[in-house]
Structure formats: C-alpha cells, structure tokens
Write a protein that holds these residues in place. Structure first.
Motif, mmCIF file in Angstrom:
data_model
loop_
_atom_site.group_PDB
_atom_site.id
_atom_site.type_symbol
_atom_site.label_atom_id
_atom_site.label_comp_id
_atom_site.label_asym_id
_atom_site.label_seq_id
_atom_site.Cartn_x
_atom_site.Cartn_y
_atom_site.Cartn_z
ATOM 1 N N UNK A 65 0.819 -1.221 0.000
ATOM 2 C CA UNK A 65 0.000 0.000 0.000
ATOM 3 C C UNK A 65 0.855 1.274 0.000
ATOM 4 N N UNK A 66 0.397 2.209 -0.774
ATOM 5 C CA UNK A 66 1.013 3.533 -0.884
ATOM 6 C C UNK A 66 0.829 4.268 0.446
ATOM 7 N N UNK A 67 1.950 4.558 1.123
ATOM 8 C CA UNK A 67 1.886 5.262 2.413
ATOM 9 C C UNK A 67 2.439 6.666 2.329
ATOM 10 N N UNK A 68 2.543 7.209 1.114
ATOM 11 C CA UNK A 68 3.142 8.526 0.910
ATOM 12 C C UNK A 68 2.258 9.636 1.486
ATOM 13 N N UNK A 69 2.824 10.832 1.544
ATOM 14 C CA UNK A 69 2.090 11.992 2.061
ATOM 15 C C UNK A 69 0.830 12.243 1.234
ATOM 16 N N UNK A 70 0.914 12.007 -0.074
ATOM 17 C CA UNK A 70 -0.231 12.233 -0.969
ATOM 18 C C UNK A 70 -1.403 11.343 -0.575
ATOM 19 N N UNK A 71 -1.094 10.092 -0.207
ATOM 20 C CA UNK A 71 -2.150 9.151 0.162
ATOM 21 C C UNK A 71 -2.576 9.326 1.617
ATOM 22 N N UNK A 72 -1.770 10.043 2.391
ATOM 23 C CA UNK A 72 -1.987 10.152 3.830
ATOM 24 C C UNK A 72 -3.354 10.664 4.230
ATOM 25 N N UNK A 73 -3.865 11.659 3.509
ATOM 26 C CA UNK A 73 -5.148 12.264 3.893
ATOM 27 C C UNK A 73 -6.310 11.287 3.792
ATOM 28 N N UNK A 74 -6.166 10.249 2.965
ATOM 29 C CA UNK A 74 -7.248 9.260 2.834
ATOM 30 C C UNK A 74 -6.804 7.882 3.333
ATOM 31 N N UNK A 121 3.155 6.137 6.652
ATOM 32 C CA UNK A 121 4.578 6.366 6.911
ATOM 33 C C UNK A 121 5.030 7.732 6.398
ATOM 34 N N UNK A 122 4.295 8.312 5.423
ATOM 35 C CA UNK A 122 4.662 9.617 4.888
ATOM 36 C C UNK A 122 5.807 9.529 3.887
ATOM 37 N N UNK A 123 6.134 10.671 3.313
ATOM 38 C CA UNK A 123 7.205 10.725 2.311
ATOM 39 C C UNK A 123 6.671 11.209 0.985
ATOM 40 N N UNK A 124 7.424 12.076 0.321
ATOM 41 C CA UNK A 124 6.973 12.649 -0.946
ATOM 42 C C UNK A 124 7.270 11.762 -2.146
ATOM 43 N N UNK A 125 8.323 10.974 -2.037
ATOM 44 C CA UNK A 125 8.750 10.149 -3.178
ATOM 45 C C UNK A 125 8.037 8.802 -3.155
ATOM 46 N N UNK A 126 7.775 8.254 -4.364
ATOM 47 C CA UNK A 126 7.104 6.958 -4.487
ATOM 48 C C UNK A 126 7.947 6.063 -5.390
ATOM 49 N N UNK A 127 8.687 5.135 -4.782
ATOM 50 C CA UNK A 127 9.540 4.216 -5.546
ATOM 51 C C UNK A 127 8.831 2.868 -5.676
#
Length: 868
Positions: A292-301, A359-365
């Motif tokens: 699962x995408x845990x980036x800052x972008x996905x964080x709000x949802x 987990x946060x983070x701006x980059x998505x690898x």
C-alpha cells in the motif's frame, strides 16, 4: 465568472447555458463547452431551440451510467481526442452512397481541432474483413486528412462482419503503435457507420471496447438492425439512425455533441478467462500480500485504505493453514507491517491493520517496492508457500506516478508467477498500472481512496476464486537468457478470417522476449498440407523488426492439416544450425504449436524425435481439437492450452515461458554441421528488352553475390539462366568449379532480349534442366537448393503450378522485382512472402544484397518430393 465556471467543471458538473444572441461569447465562457451555449433573439423563441438543448441532456444522462468521477483536466488536455471512424464498405453501401459517408466524415473533421497534440483521426473500412485506410498517427493536419478522405474508394464485399471489425480496431488501431494515446488518458472514440446487419457476433467485441475505455457512437442507415446498433454503442442514447445515407447531415450536430461532452468511461474489470488461471473453491489456500502507498499524498485518505483492508480481510478465510495475509507499506522505501507468517488468526490481523499509520514521504519508488516484496516477502522465510505450489497474489494500492522504473520489476513478478492486482487512484500513471497488473482484467481505477468500497466486491471475487498454476518447466528453458522460440501456426482454410487473432497472440507474446543476436531468437512457420517458413530464427535481431514481420503475416491456405510432417519440418529446417538454431551451443529451444484441428498424419514419431532433439513443445488448441493429440505433442500436460474459440486467444497468457519450478533438463544430443556451408544457387534473370540498359547493374549484383560466398565444387555452386519469351541456360551448377571462373562467366553475359516474359516456362526449365543431378545439383545429398529470380514485370503465362512444384521439391525461390514487378507479382512465386523483394531502381539491388545473402546463408528446406 470564468473562475466559477472552471470550478464547476473541475467538480464534474456539466453546464449548459441559454441566453440572448448578443451575449453569446459570455455564454460560451460559462458553459462546459462552446457547443453547450445556446442563443435566441428573444426568450419567446425558446421553443425553437428545445430540441438542441434536449439532445446533450439525453446524451449526458447515458454517460452517468458508465462514466467515472471527473478528474481535473487542463484546457489543453480537454482538447485532446483520438477518433476512429469504422465505416461499412460493403455493397450494402455501394458506390452511390459512399460520397454521402465521405461528406459526413469531412464535415465532422472540419469542426475538429486537428493536430498530433490535439485531435487525431483514423479511418477503417470493413465488410467481411477490416482494412485500415489511415491510422491515428498518419496525418497531423486537417488538409491532409480531407485530401486522403477524398481519395476513399469502396472496398466492396457482400458479407458484413461487424464483430470482427470491432475486434480489429481494438486490437490494431486503438494501440500505441497506431497512434492511440489511451495510456496518456486521452479520450478514445469510435464512430461506427453501417448500413446492414452483422453476420457475426457483436456482443463480445462491443463489451471488450467498453472495458478498454473506448466510447462507441453508432450511426445506422437503411438495413442496419437497431438492436445490434444498441448492443454496440456505449449507451442507447448514442445510437443515431437515418433512413438513407444522403440524410446523414440531419444528425451531424447530434453526433458532434458527445465528442465534446464525453471525457471517459470506467474500465469495467471482470474475472480473467486466461488458461493459466482457473476457478477453485473457497477453501483452497493462497498467500496474499497487500502493498500500500503510504506517501504523504495518500496520507489524507489513509483511513479509507485501512477500512478497505479490514473489509477485504473480513471476507477471507484466514489462518496459517488457510489464506495467509501480509501488509507492506511504502513511499521512498518499503516498510514491513507484518509478514505472511506473523499472525495465525483473523482477529490478530485485523487488530494489526487497525493500528496502521501512514509512513509519509513525498517520493514513491514503486519499482523498488515491487522488487522488495519479490525478494523479501514472497519467500519461505517470510511465510510464503510458493514451494508447495500455493498461489501467490499481490494487491497494489497506488496514488501517483513512480519515481523509479517499474518495467523490470513488473516483468519479474510475472516470471515469478505472482499475480498482481492493481488499484490506481488520484494521479496514478495509467501506463505504469497496466504494466504492473498481471492482466488488464485485474486492473481497477478509482477517483480517490475514499471510493475503494465501490470496487471491493469486484476485487474479492477473483482474489478468492483464482489461482495461477505453477508450471513445471525444464531447467534448460528457464535458465539463462538465450532461447530459440519457433511459432508453428495453423495456416489452413479452417482458420480462415480468424487468422488475425492468431497473429495477434504472437504479436502480444513477442515483447516478453529479449530479442538480440546473442539472446532470444524468434521464427514463425505456417503449415497446412505442407510447411512454410515466414522468417527463420536468425533473420531479425531486434524486437521491432520481428514485430513488423509478425504484423505482415497473412494466411497461407490449404485444405488439410499435416501436423506430424510440420513437426519434422521445423526440427530439420528451423531448429537446425543451418536454419539458425543454436542447440549445438547448448541453447534451449521452444516450440509453440497453435492448431485448430486433428492431424491427418501421425504425430507420435515426429514428436519423439523433436523431444529427443531437446525441443520443448507448448501446444495451443483452438475449438474442436483432439485433446489426446495435443497432450502427445506437448512436453508435459501443463504445457497444453485449450480455448473454446479464436476470441479466447486474446485472454491466453503464456508467461509460462519464464515461469519456474525446474525439473530435469532435456537431453541435447551432439549435432554435426558438415554441410551447413554448402548451397546450390541458380540465378534466373529477366533478359527482356525492358531490362535494357540496366543489365550491367544486374551483372554487378550477381557478381557481388557470388563474391560473398565460399564458391567451389564442394562448397557453394552457381548456375545462371536468362529468360524472356523462352529460357536460355548460360552455365550449369557443375560448369565452373572456382569463384574466378563463375565471376568471369557472369562478366561475359549479354542481354538475351525479347518483348515478352514467360516466367512459368522459365521455372519449368530450371526444374527439369538445372536442379538435376546431371546438371550438378546436390539435392539428393540434402544440400539446400536456392533459386534467385529477378524480373521486370508480370509473367504472360501461368506460374502457379511451377511455383508449387518448386516448394514441394524444397527449392527456395527468392523473388526480386524491378520496374513493374511489385509484391502482387512476386509473392505468388516466392517461397514465402518474406522472400519477395520489390526494388524501385537497379541501384536498389545493391541495397538488398546483404539482406538476401544473410537469409541465403541460413536457409534450409526439407524436400517433400523428388524431381522427375
């Protein structure tokens, strides 16, 4: 006012505006599209525009059923469209109605903003089969399109196969190669114009178009069947009918409206029908990893993601001896939340999910995360049961474009037999999600993660009921990165017009191979009564060239199937070192047999010889085939694939060429190649007056060919025959024993002259007088026999019997055309279409010299008849 109207558009609200004519520019600024602004002189004239306003309202009502939540689109993006016209070119339309269709399309194009970065247009005409007139990327200006459209001529035909035509445009026109920008999110439109009843099934192709996101608008006239039209259209409101084609201008505005108001359709996902995936009962086990995408972008949802996971797990039968579940979170780096063997009960897993934090983070690898789960999660130490053949499933939730490359990791997942489901939200890249998903049927799109409940049931069904078979492959096939792969395909009349679906399967498989000189090699052979090489293993050394040749494949024809003979043919002529095969170097060899019927000859002995030679046969059976025969030919029962009909080929996935679990290696016997450098080559040269002053260039071409071979009595032998009305032998295969003598003889050649050319007579002459033992031919010693024909035009006599006789004798005819000799002249004579070489000038002969030499040095053909 503009800011407010843009906000409405971004929110997914389509605005129609009605006002007075003197403020039309302001109305257009407010409306979602200029075509949705309506002006009247005074409000008492409103009834006059009632029908115009009603039409888009009806259109948009239909869209709500299938349309996704709107995404924010820039003005430039909103202007982009790919539009394909599919028009009835049968005699139902006729020459009298074609101008009306042409004018209808022209008027639509006139209103569009044509350009390679704006609106692209393609055109396909069809009757019994479909034929592209121009592709989406063919023309980038309005003038060019209108010019080509004006040249359009009726294709003709009495049968109307609309279903096959719909399948054709989906497979070959709405593709990146043909100029489609579907992967970039550009709206895809198909406008079907038809005047008759379809003779084939339209339901499956229409559904396939809808699933792929193509919006179909249907225009019917005269004898078109309303029920069929509605089945094909995206929505019944997008069906427009007129009594006759000259009345098309009446519906022009109605057809234009959906082109400006529709922005996309939801790609409906369904259970895969691939042979490699089968239904199982709910109590069977599988290992499921959620990435699962845990980036800052996905964080709000993230709360929605958490609830979605809990809802999914609630419906699974979880336990160490049942379904195992793992969750991995990632952004720049992956983070293990829990592994497949961490928890043994559903309650423990649900508690762990409930505690998840982004987990946060701006980059998505994403690429790195996929590699991580392959290496660290789908392993025995982490609880994976892949060694026990348990299905391995990965569910990826992603909200944006990856910062790293995903292609290699996506390929590694498929090679590891991990079936990947992909859920893309927000700014997820369409191309990446397609690449990662095991199949497009396992790809889901949502506007944002809050919409995840909408697809829960669609995802649960395949997640609970599907597995991938782990195919036991010989070690020689899976180890290393060098393989010889030969497609042996049914080219009989039994296949008929469905041949393009077999061709498409090959085209779809080719990207899975690493094609290069010292890597994977591909060959295609067609067979029916006899076999024909389309191109040998070492003909092309890059993927693009192989794909180009594969797209050019045409049905061979033939009334019977002799599979046993064909298996012998590929063993001795294609997999052999003389045919470009590398089994003498220890490189693994794979045969993919695609057949639609039972063989008339015995397959048992040819199959045994093939396997003894170290070849691993895969078998694909279509329709009513002999299952026992398929299993007899295949290396193992797991390498037999059967589909009910030709449409099923599009769902067949042969990632099995790379799938694991090795067993014993196939024995590869030592191979000798004593005669691999011997050839008998006969030049058959047009000596008519039409060649005239170009004859010195022909001589030069012949000399350069001879100079590049190791010429001699025990090596490569040459003969030369000139012809016009009648043939004349210049020298036989055994006349000259050294290269110097052959070159001197060619240098002395004088133009024969003559007004007519009789190629049939000349072919008969070389069969009876040159390819004989007394004239020096070594056909009895299985030395390859090659005829190099050079002609300036069409033969005055029949060539069909002689051309067929040459093939049966194993004589490979290369056909080179000058002046009036195009492909239509050359291909009926050439051993295969790929051995026909039309050149525009005498100078052009020198441009094809190397290519012909390369094929001549590798070709070897089985003799199925002896000269009489």
């Amino acid at each position: 006012m503009k800011q407010s109207s843009d906000a409405l558009l971004k929110a997914g609200v389509t605005t129609l505006v009605i006002g007075t004519e003197n403020m039309i520019s302001q109305l257009q600024e407010v409306s979602s599209d200029p075509s949705l602004a309506f002006g009247v002189k005074e409000f008492r004239f409103l009834p006059e525009i009632q029908q115009d306003v009603l039409s888009p309202l009806l259109t948009l009502t239909g869209v709500r059923k299938t349309s996704e939540s709107p995404t924010v689109r820039t003005t430039k993006e909103a202007d982009k469209k790919d539009i394909v016209f599919l028009i009835d070119g049968s005699f139902h339309v006729g020459d009298t109605n074609l101008p009306a269709i042409r004018d209808f399309i022209s008027r639509i194009i006139e209103t569009l903003d044509i350009g390679s970065d704006r609106v692209r247009v393609g055109l396909v005409q069809y009757s019994d089969i479909a034929k592209p007139e121009f592709l989406l990327n063919a023309y980038s200006s309005k003038d060019e399109l209108l010019f080509e459209l004006n040249r359009l001529r009726l294709r003709g035909g009495t049968v109307l196969n609309t279903g096959a035509a719909l399948e054709y445009v989906l497979k070959f026109i709405f593709t990146k190669y043909s100029g489609s920008r579907k992967e970039e999110g550009v709206p895809q439109f198909l406008i079907l114009v038809t005047g008759g009843r379809s003779r084939d099934d339209i339901k499956k192709p229409a559904e396939a178009l809808l699933r792929s996101g193509v919006m179909t608008i249907v225009v019917g006239a005269e004898n078109a069947i309303e029920q069929q039209l509605q089945q094909i259209a995206l929505d019944p409101s997008l069906v427009y009918t007129v009594d006759e084609f000259p009345s098309l201008p009446k519906i022009q505005q109605q057809v234009l409206l959906p082109l400006s108001t529709l922005t996309g359709v939801k790609i409906v996902s369904e259970m895969p029908t691939m042979k490699s995936i089968k239904d199982i009962t709910d109590n069977q086990n599988r290992d499921i990893v959620f990435l699962i995408d845990g980036s800052t972008k996905a964080g709000s949802s993230f709360h929605s993601v958490r609830e979605f996971l809990k809802g999914m797990i609630e419906h699974l039968n979880v336990g160490l001896n049942r379904n195992r579940v793992a969750v991995i979170q990632y952004s720049k780096d992956p983070k293990v939340e829990f592994l497949l063997n961490t928890y043994s009960s559903k309650d423990d897993i649900l508690d762990a999910v409930d505690k998840l934090k982004p987990m946060g983070g701006r980059m998505l690898n994403t690429g790195a995360a996929l590699n991580y789960v392959i290496s660290n999660v789908f392993t025995t130490a982490a609880g994976s049961r892949r060694d026990a053949n348990m299905p391995q499933l990965l569910v990826l939730l992603i909200s944006g474009k990856s910062s790293d490359n995903v292609k290699e990791a996506a390929g590694a997942l498929k090679r590891a037999a991990i079936v990947t489901f992909v859920i893309g939200a927000m700014e997820a890249d369409g191309k990446e999600t397609h690449e990662i998903a095991y199949s497009t049927n396992l790809l889901f799109a949502v506007h944002n993660f809050q919409s995840l409940p909408d697809i829960q049931d669609q995802l649960l069904q395949p997640l609970k009921t599907l597995i991938v078979e782990i195919i036991k492959m010989p070690t020689s096939v899976t180890e290393g990165d060098k393989r010889d792969i030969v497609f042996l395909v049914d080219g009989s009349y039994n296949v008929g017009t469905f041949f393009y679906l077999i061709r498409d399967l090959i085209i779809n498989l080719i990207p899975n191979f690493n094609i290069a000189k010292d890597k994977d090699q591909i060959s295609v052979v067609q067979y029916s009564d006899d076999a024909r090489i389309e191109f040998p293993l070492n003909a092309y050394t890059n993927k693009e060239l192989v794909l180009t040749k594969a797209r050019q494949l045409r049905l061979k024809g033939g009334r019977t199937l002799r599979t046993g003979s064909a298996l012998d043919f590929v063993r001795t002529n294609v997999f052999s070192s003389s045919g470009g095969g590398r089994h003498h170097l220890g490189i693994s060899q794979i045969l993919v047999l695609i057949t639609s019927g039972k063989s008339l000859d015995d397959v048992k002995q040819p199959t045994e010889k093939l396997k003894q030679a170290g070849v691993v046969p895969f078998v694909v059976g279509i329709g009513n085939v002999d299952k026992q025969e398929l299993h007899q030919i295949a290396y193992s029962p797991n390498l037999v694939f059967q589909v009910d009909d030709y449409w099923g080929l599009s769902d067949l996935d042969l990632h099995l060429l790379s799938i694991s679990q090795h067993v014993e290696s196939v024995p590869i016997p030592p191979i000798t190649s004593a005669d691999s450098d011997k050839r008998d080559i006969v030049f058959l040269i047009d000596g008519s007056a039409k060649i005239g002053k170009g004859f010195p260039n022909v001589r030069k071409f012949m000399m350069r060919m001879v100079d590049n071979f190791d010429t001699g009595a025990e090596k490569v032998q040459f003969a030369a025959v000139q012809f016009s009305e009648s043939p004349r032998t210049e020298f036989f295969l055994n006349t000259h024993s050294t290269k110097k003598q052959v070159l001197a003889a060619i240098k002395k050649l004088k133009l024969k002259r003559g007004k007519k050319i009789n190629i049939g007579r000349a072919l008969d002459h070389v069969i009876k007088n040159v390819f004989t033992s007394s004239a020096g031919s070594r056909v009895d010693n299985a030395i390859p026999q090659i005829l190099l024909l050079l002609t300036s035009g069409k033969s005055r006599d029949d060539i069909s019997q002689q051309a067929e006789k040459l093939r049966k004798l194993g004589i490979v005819l290369f056909a080179i055309g000058l002046r009036d000799a195009d492909r239509s002249v050359l291909e009926p004579m050439a051993y295969s279409d790929s051995l026909a070489f039309p050149v525009k000038s005498f100078q052009g002969l020198l441009n094809i010299e190397n290519r012909i030499q390369q094929i001549m040095k590798t070709v070897a053909v089985q003799v199925v008849e002896t000269p009489v």
